[in-house]
Write an enzyme that holds these catalytic residues in place. Structure first.
Site, mmCIF file in Angstrom:
data_model
loop_
_atom_site.group_PDB
_atom_site.id
_atom_site.type_symbol
_atom_site.label_atom_id
_atom_site.label_comp_id
_atom_site.label_asym_id
_atom_site.label_seq_id
_atom_site.Cartn_x
_atom_site.Cartn_y
_atom_site.Cartn_z
ATOM 1 N N LYS A 186 0.832 -1.215 0.000
ATOM 2 C CA LYS A 186 0.000 0.000 0.000
ATOM 3 C C LYS A 186 0.865 1.263 0.000
ATOM 4 C CE LYS A 186 0.671 1.395 4.352
ATOM 5 N NZ LYS A 186 1.017 2.733 4.846
ATOM 6 N N ASP A 239 -6.075 0.016 5.004
ATOM 7 C CA ASP A 239 -4.821 0.778 5.065
ATOM 8 C C ASP A 239 -4.537 1.471 3.734
ATOM 9 O OD1 ASP A 239 -2.540 1.805 6.155
ATOM 10 O OD2 ASP A 239 -1.435 -0.089 6.222
ATOM 11 N N THR A 243 -3.961 5.467 3.577
ATOM 12 C CA THR A 243 -2.651 5.983 3.163
ATOM 13 C C THR A 243 -2.748 6.765 1.851
ATOM 14 O OG1 THR A 243 -1.734 3.999 4.184
ATOM 15 C CG2 THR A 243 -0.223 5.316 2.908
HETATM 16 O O1 LIG Z 1 2.890 7.828 6.648
HETATM 17 P P1 LIG Z 1 3.003 6.541 5.895
HETATM 18 O O2 LIG Z 1 2.818 6.740 4.421
HETATM 19 O O3 LIG Z 1 4.245 5.780 6.258
HETATM 20 O O4 LIG Z 1 1.761 5.621 6.337
HETATM 21 C C1 LIG Z 1 1.521 5.431 7.678
HETATM 22 C C2 LIG Z 1 0.734 4.176 7.989
HETATM 23 O O5 LIG Z 1 1.347 3.043 7.431
HETATM 24 C C3 LIG Z 1 -0.710 4.254 7.624
HETATM 25 O O6 LIG Z 1 -1.375 3.110 8.092
#
Ligand SMILES: O=P(O)(O)OC[C@H](O)CO
Ligand SMILES: NC(=O)c1ccc[n+]([C@@H]2O[C@H](COP(=O)([O-])OP(=O)(O)OC[C@H]3O[C@@H](n4cnc5c(N)ncnc54)[C@H](O)[C@@H]3O)[C@@H](O)[C@H]2O)c1
Length: 327
Positions: A186, A239, A243
Site C-alpha cells: 500500500k 490501510d 494511506t
Molecule cells: O505515513 P506513511 O505513508 O508511512 O503511512 C503510515 C501508515 O502506514 C498508515 O497506516
C-alpha cells in the site's frame, strides 16, 4: 518498544493507555531525556502528551529487561542490522512484534521472516500489527481499528488484549503473509496516488489507482499463499484507502512532490529523515513479483519514477495505454 519515531512513540502510548508498563528505547539519548522530562516527543509528535505508564531510555538492555513483548518500530531496511545487535538481549519467550511495513531489499523477505531468522525464533513467536494507522490520528486518540497477525492465534489474542484501548480496536488474523504484503504494497500505491495529486488529478484517478493497486497486491499475495480475503480487510483495503487519501501519509506526500516535478533527492530532503517505506519497497516488491511471475504494473512504474528517471506524466500514459482486458 524499540524505536521512538512517529509510530513507535504512538504505539507505545497505545500500550501504556491499555495498562501496560512500557519502556521506549530511543536511538538519540536526548529524545529519551525529553520524553522523561516533558512527556513529549516534540520532533515526531508535537503537542501530544505521553502517559505516565511510558518511560523512555537510550539503553536497549534496560528497555528489554523482563519484557513479555518486544515491539520493533524501526524502518524495514535497517531492521535486520538493528535486531542483530539486540538479539542477545531478547527475553527467551517474548513475542516479537513488527510494526514495519516493507520488504527487505537484499533478500526480498517480509519483516516477520527477517525477525524469525535474525532472532532465531520460530515464526509462531513473531506478530505483526498493521492497519489504517496514521500515527498522528491515533496519538490524538481518534477511533481506529487495526489487525494483530500471528501464526499462533493465542499469541495474537494476548497481544490484541494488550493493545486494546477505548480509541484503538485490534482484530486478530493468522494470515501473516497477506497482512505483511498488504502493508508493504500500500505504500507503493500511495506513492502513485501522491504523484496523481501532484499532477493535479482528482478522485477518479485516485480511486482507479487504489482499486487496481488492490488488484495487483492481491495477485502477489495469492501467488505467495495469502488468503485473498485479507486484502479486503483492515490491513488491505483499509490501510490502502487511509494511506492513499490522507495528506498525513509520508508516502503519499513523497509521491506528491515527485508528481510536482521534484527529484528523489529533493523529496527525500523534505521528508526530514522520516521514512517513506515505499521508495525502497517498490524495488523489492517489483523483484518479488517478477520472481513469482506476477504482473504489478503500478509498482513497476513507481519503481521506474523513483529509481530510473521515468517522469510521472509518461508513467501515467503508460498505465493507461496498457493492453485492454476484462476486469
Ligand atoms: O505515513 P506513511 O505513508 O508511512 O503511512 C503510515 C501508515 O502506514 C498508515 O497506516
Ligand atoms: N508513522 C505511521 O503513521 C506508521 C503507522 C504504521 C506503520 N508505520 C511503519 O512503522 C515503521 C516505523 O515508522 P515510523 O513512522 O515510526 O518512522 P519514523 O521515520 O517516524 O521513525 C523511525 C524510527 O527509527 C529510528 N531509526 C531510523 N533509522 C534507524 C537505524 N538505522 N537504526 C535504528 N533506528 C533507526 C529513528 O530514529 C526513529 O526513531 C515503518 O515501517 C512505517 O511504515 C508507520
Amino acid at each position: 518498544m524499540l524505536g521512538a519515531g512517529s509510530w513507535g512513540t504512538t504505539f507505545a502510548k497505545v500500550l501504556a493507555d491499555a495498562g501496560n508498563d512500557v519502556v521506549l528505547w530511543a536511538r538519540r539519548a536526548e529524545v529519551a531525556a525529553e520524553i522523561n522530562k516533558t512527556r513529549c516527543n516534540s520532533g515526531y509528535l508535537p503537542g501530544v502528551v505521553l502517559p505516565e505508564g511510558l518511560r523512555a531510555t537510550g539503553d536497549a538492555v534496560e528497555a528489554m529487561h523482563g519484557a513479555s513483548a518486544v515491539v520493533l518500530a524501526v524502518p524495514s531496511q535497517t531492521l535486520r542490522e538493528n535486531l542483530a545487535g539486540w538479539q542477545p538481549l531478547l527475553p527467551p519467550d517474548a513475542t516479537l512484534v513488527s510494526l514495519a511495513k516493507g520488504v527487505e531489499l537484499s533478500t526480498l523477505k517480509r519483516m516477520s521472516e527477517v525477525i524469525s531468522e535474525v532472532a532465531d525464533v520460530p515464526l509462531e513467536q513473531v506478530a505483526v500489527v498493521s492497519g489504517p494507522n496514521l500515527a498522528k490520528e491515533i496519538a490524538a486518540e481518534q477511533p481506529t481499528a487495526t489487525v494483530v497477525a500471528c501464526l499462533d492465534h493465542d499469541r495474537a489474542v494476548t497481544l490484541q488484549h494488550a493493545c486494546s484501548t477505548p480509541y484503538f480496536r485490534p482484530y486478530t488474523n493468522t494470515d501473516l503473509v497477506g497482512i505483511e504484503l498488504a502493508g508493504a504494497c500500500k505504500n507503493v500505491i500511495a506513492l502513485a496516488c501522491g504523484m496523481a495529486v501532484g499532477l493535479g488529478f482528482g478522485h477518479n484517478t485516485m480511486s482507479s489507482l487504489i482499486t487496481r493497486g488492490l488488484a495487483e497486491t492481491t495477485r502477489l499475495g495469492v501467488a505467495l499463499g495469502a488468503d485473498p480475503m485479507t486484502f479486503a480487510g483492515l490491513a488491505g483495503l483499509g490501510d490502502l484507502v487511509a494511506t492513499c487519501m490522507s495528506p498525513l501519509s509520508r508516502n503519499r506526500t513523497f509521491g506528491e512532490r515527485l508528481g510536482r516535478g521534484e527529484t528523489l533527492a529533493q523529496a527525500q530532503e523534505a521528508a526530514h529523515g522520516q521514512v517513506s517505506e515505499g521508495v525502497k519497497s517498490c524495488s523489492s516488491i517489483r523483484q518479488l513479483a517478477a520472481r513469482h511471475g506476477v504482473e504489478m504494473p503500478i509498482t513497476d512504474v513507481v519503481h521506474r519514477v523513483c529509481h530510473e528517471e521515468l517522469a510521472p506524466i509518461p508513467a501515467a500514459a503508460e498505465l493507461l495505454g496498457r493492453e485492454r482486458k476484462p476486469e
